[in-house]
Design a protein around this motif. Sequence first.
Motif, PDB file in Angstrom:
ATOM      1  N   GLU A 163       0.834  -1.201   0.000  1.00 41.20           N
ATOM      2  CA  GLU A 163       0.000   0.000   0.000  1.00 41.20           C
ATOM      3  C   GLU A 163       0.867   1.249   0.000  1.00 41.20           C
ATOM      4  O   GLU A 163       2.019   1.212   0.428  1.00 41.20           O
ATOM      5  CB  GLU A 163      -0.900   0.002   1.238  1.00 41.20           C
ATOM      6  N   LEU A 164       0.286   2.348  -0.467  1.00 39.01           N
ATOM      7  CA  LEU A 164       0.982   3.633  -0.427  1.00 39.01           C
ATOM      8  C   LEU A 164       1.079   4.090   1.017  1.00 39.01           C
ATOM      9  O   LEU A 164       0.062   4.240   1.693  1.00 39.01           O
ATOM     10  CB  LEU A 164       0.232   4.676  -1.256  1.00 39.01           C
ATOM     11  N   SER A 165       2.286   4.257   1.498  1.00 41.51           N
ATOM     12  CA  SER A 165       2.473   4.729   2.871  1.00 41.51           C
ATOM     13  C   SER A 165       2.824   6.213   2.879  1.00 41.51           C
ATOM     14  O   SER A 165       3.317   6.761   1.894  1.00 41.51           O
ATOM     15  CB  SER A 165       3.539   3.915   3.594  1.00 41.51           C
ATOM     16  N   ARG A 166       2.555   6.826   3.980  1.00 42.20           N
ATOM     17  CA  ARG A 166       2.795   8.266   4.158  1.00 42.20           C
ATOM     18  C   ARG A 166       4.294   8.513   4.265  1.00 42.20           C
ATOM     19  O   ARG A 166       4.974   7.908   5.072  1.00 42.20           O
ATOM     20  CB  ARG A 166       2.077   8.714   5.430  1.00 42.20           C
ATOM     21  N   ILE A 167       4.808   9.435   3.428  1.00 45.01           N
ATOM     22  CA  ILE A 167       6.238   9.764   3.500  1.00 45.01           C
ATOM     23  C   ILE A 167       6.473  11.138   4.103  1.00 45.01           C
ATOM     24  O   ILE A 167       7.616  11.525   4.304  1.00 45.01           O
ATOM     25  CB  ILE A 167       6.930   9.625   2.127  1.00 45.01           C
ATOM     26  N   SER A 168       5.391  11.858   4.379  1.00 45.91           N
ATOM     27  CA  SER A 168       5.491  13.124   5.106  1.00 45.91           C
ATOM     28  C   SER A 168       4.203  13.316   5.894  1.00 45.91           C
ATOM     29  O   SER A 168       3.177  12.714   5.589  1.00 45.91           O
ATOM     30  CB  SER A 168       5.704  14.305   4.143  1.00 45.91           C
ATOM     31  N   MET A 169       4.242  14.169   6.905  1.00 43.72           N
ATOM     32  CA  MET A 169       3.094  14.361   7.788  1.00 43.72           C
ATOM     33  C   MET A 169       1.839  14.831   7.053  1.00 43.72           C
ATOM     34  O   MET A 169       0.738  14.409   7.376  1.00 43.72           O
ATOM     35  CB  MET A 169       3.432  15.372   8.890  1.00 43.72           C
ATOM     36  N   ASN A 170       1.999  15.676   6.050  1.00 46.93           N
ATOM     37  CA  ASN A 170       0.858  16.259   5.360  1.00 46.93           C
ATOM     38  C   ASN A 170       0.454  15.509   4.098  1.00 46.93           C
ATOM     39  O   ASN A 170      -0.476  15.912   3.409  1.00 46.93           O
ATOM     40  CB  ASN A 170       1.147  17.719   5.003  1.00 46.93           C
ATOM     41  N   MET A 171       1.135  14.421   3.793  1.00 48.90           N
ATOM     42  CA  MET A 171       0.846  13.681   2.573  1.00 48.90           C
ATOM     43  C   MET A 171      -0.520  13.007   2.656  1.00 48.90           C
ATOM     44  O   MET A 171      -0.824  12.316   3.623  1.00 48.90           O
ATOM     45  CB  MET A 171       1.914  12.620   2.333  1.00 48.90           C
ATOM     46  N   GLU A 178      -2.119  12.118  -0.738  1.00 46.50           N
ATOM     47  CA  GLU A 178      -2.175  11.346  -1.971  1.00 46.50           C
ATOM     48  C   GLU A 178      -0.872  11.501  -2.741  1.00 46.50           C
ATOM     49  O   GLU A 178      -0.043  12.341  -2.417  1.00 46.50           O
ATOM     50  CB  GLU A 178      -3.349  11.789  -2.838  1.00 46.50           C
ATOM     51  N   ALA A 179      -0.722  10.676  -3.768  1.00 46.40           N
ATOM     52  CA  ALA A 179       0.455  10.739  -4.631  1.00 46.40           C
ATOM     53  C   ALA A 179       0.069  10.229  -6.014  1.00 46.40           C
ATOM     54  O   ALA A 179      -0.951   9.558  -6.177  1.00 46.40           O
ATOM     55  CB  ALA A 179       1.587   9.892  -4.067  1.00 46.40           C
ATOM     56  N   THR A 180       0.903  10.550  -6.984  1.00 48.19           N
ATOM     57  CA  THR A 180       0.732  10.061  -8.345  1.00 48.19           C
ATOM     58  C   THR A 180       1.830   9.046  -8.621  1.00 48.19           C
ATOM     59  O   THR A 180       2.995   9.289  -8.319  1.00 48.19           O
ATOM     60  CB  THR A 180       0.832  11.213  -9.360  1.00 48.19           C
ATOM     61  N   VAL A 181       1.457   7.905  -9.185  1.00 48.29           N
ATOM     62  CA  VAL A 181       2.449   6.916  -9.600  1.00 48.29           C
ATOM     63  C   VAL A 181       3.073   7.431 -10.889  1.00 48.29           C
ATOM     64  O   VAL A 181       2.390   7.635 -11.887  1.00 48.29           O
ATOM     65  CB  VAL A 181       1.813   5.534  -9.821  1.00 48.29           C
ATOM     66  N   VAL A 182       4.382   7.691 -10.856  1.00 51.62           N
ATOM     67  CA  VAL A 182       5.086   8.239 -12.013  1.00 51.62           C
ATOM     68  C   VAL A 182       5.476   7.129 -12.980  1.00 51.62           C
ATOM     69  O   VAL A 182       5.249   7.224 -14.183  1.00 51.62           O
ATOM     70  CB  VAL A 182       6.341   9.030 -11.565  1.00 51.62           C
ATOM     71  N   SER A 183       6.081   6.056 -12.437  1.00 54.21           N
ATOM     72  CA  SER A 183       6.533   4.961 -13.299  1.00 54.21           C
ATOM     73  C   SER A 183       6.756   3.703 -12.464  1.00 54.21           C
ATOM     74  O   SER A 183       6.939   3.779 -11.251  1.00 54.21           O
ATOM     75  CB  SER A 183       7.837   5.333 -14.007  1.00 54.21           C
ATOM     76  N   ILE A 200       6.899   7.514  -7.075  1.00 50.62           N
ATOM     77  CA  ILE A 200       5.676   8.267  -6.825  1.00 50.62           C
ATOM     78  C   ILE A 200       6.031   9.741  -6.673  1.00 50.62           C
ATOM     79  O   ILE A 200       7.164  10.078  -6.331  1.00 50.62           O
ATOM     80  CB  ILE A 200       4.929   7.773  -5.566  1.00 50.62           C
ATOM     81  N   GLU A 201       5.060  10.582  -6.930  1.00 53.29           N
ATOM     82  CA  GLU A 201       5.264  12.020  -6.828  1.00 53.29           C
ATOM     83  C   GLU A 201       4.153  12.624  -5.974  1.00 53.29           C
ATOM     84  O   GLU A 201       2.974  12.361  -6.206  1.00 53.29           O
ATOM     85  CB  GLU A 201       5.239  12.631  -8.225  1.00 53.29           C
ATOM     86  N   THR A 202       4.552  13.415  -4.975  1.00 50.83           N
ATOM     87  CA  THR A 202       3.598  14.179  -4.177  1.00 50.83           C
ATOM     88  C   THR A 202       3.734  15.632  -4.614  1.00 50.83           C
ATOM     89  O   THR A 202       4.537  15.945  -5.496  1.00 50.83           O
ATOM     90  CB  THR A 202       3.885  14.060  -2.667  1.00 50.83           C
ATOM     91  N   GLU A 203       2.999  16.517  -3.982  1.00 47.86           N
ATOM     92  CA  GLU A 203       3.121  17.925  -4.366  1.00 47.86           C
ATOM     93  C   GLU A 203       4.482  18.502  -3.988  1.00 47.86           C
ATOM     94  O   GLU A 203       4.870  19.550  -4.486  1.00 47.86           O
ATOM     95  CB  GLU A 203       1.996  18.755  -3.766  1.00 47.86           C
ATOM     96  N   LYS A 204       5.233  17.806  -3.131  1.00 44.11           N
ATOM     97  CA  LYS A 204       6.524  18.343  -2.688  1.00 44.11           C
ATOM     98  C   LYS A 204       7.743  17.543  -3.127  1.00 44.11           C
ATOM     99  O   LYS A 204       8.836  18.089  -3.180  1.00 44.11           O
ATOM    100  CB  LYS A 204       6.531  18.430  -1.157  1.00 44.11           C
ATOM    101  N   VAL A 205       7.586  16.241  -3.411  1.00 43.16           N
ATOM    102  CA  VAL A 205       8.764  15.408  -3.655  1.00 43.16           C
ATOM    103  C   VAL A 205       8.425  14.214  -4.557  1.00 43.16           C
ATOM    104  O   VAL A 205       7.290  13.761  -4.593  1.00 43.16           O
ATOM    105  CB  VAL A 205       9.353  14.917  -2.308  1.00 43.16           C
ATOM    106  N   THR A 206       9.451  13.735  -5.265  1.00 46.38           N
ATOM    107  CA  THR A 206       9.363  12.471  -5.990  1.00 46.38           C
ATOM    108  C   THR A 206      10.201  11.464  -5.216  1.00 46.38           C
ATOM    109  O   THR A 206      11.320  11.767  -4.816  1.00 46.38           O
ATOM    110  CB  THR A 206       9.881  12.608  -7.431  1.00 46.38           C
ATOM    111  N   SER A 207       9.641  10.282  -4.999  1.00 42.97           N
ATOM    112  CA  SER A 207      10.304   9.291  -4.157  1.00 42.97           C
ATOM    113  C   SER A 207      10.088   7.899  -4.726  1.00 42.97           C
ATOM    114  O   SER A 207       9.106   7.641  -5.416  1.00 42.97           O
ATOM    115  CB  SER A 207       9.731   9.378  -2.740  1.00 42.97           C
TER     116      SER A 207
END
Length: 78
Positions: A5-13, A15-20, A38-45
């Motif tokens: 599952e998509l886990s939270r990588i920051s406190m305010n996260m 949702e995220a977009t799967v990039v590739s 994945i890409e959030t509004e602040k980071v790609t991880s």
Amino acid sequence: MITIELSRISMNMVEATVVSWNVSVGEHFKTGDVLCEIETEKVTSGITAEVDGELIEILAPAGAEIEVGEPLCRIRPF
């Protein structure tokens, strides 16, 4: 079989977009390999594998926007 599952990588996260996807269905991977980006509004991880295994099914294809806790993929651990 394990569902990743998509886990939270920051406190305010929320949702995220799967990039590739770096691993294809049926492909084997090792612990530490990056399964997808994945890409959030602040980071790609990268989402890294916590076990050796095989990718069985992609549940969130590239371009999909998913919320924290939603499934990304299913794997078969070795």
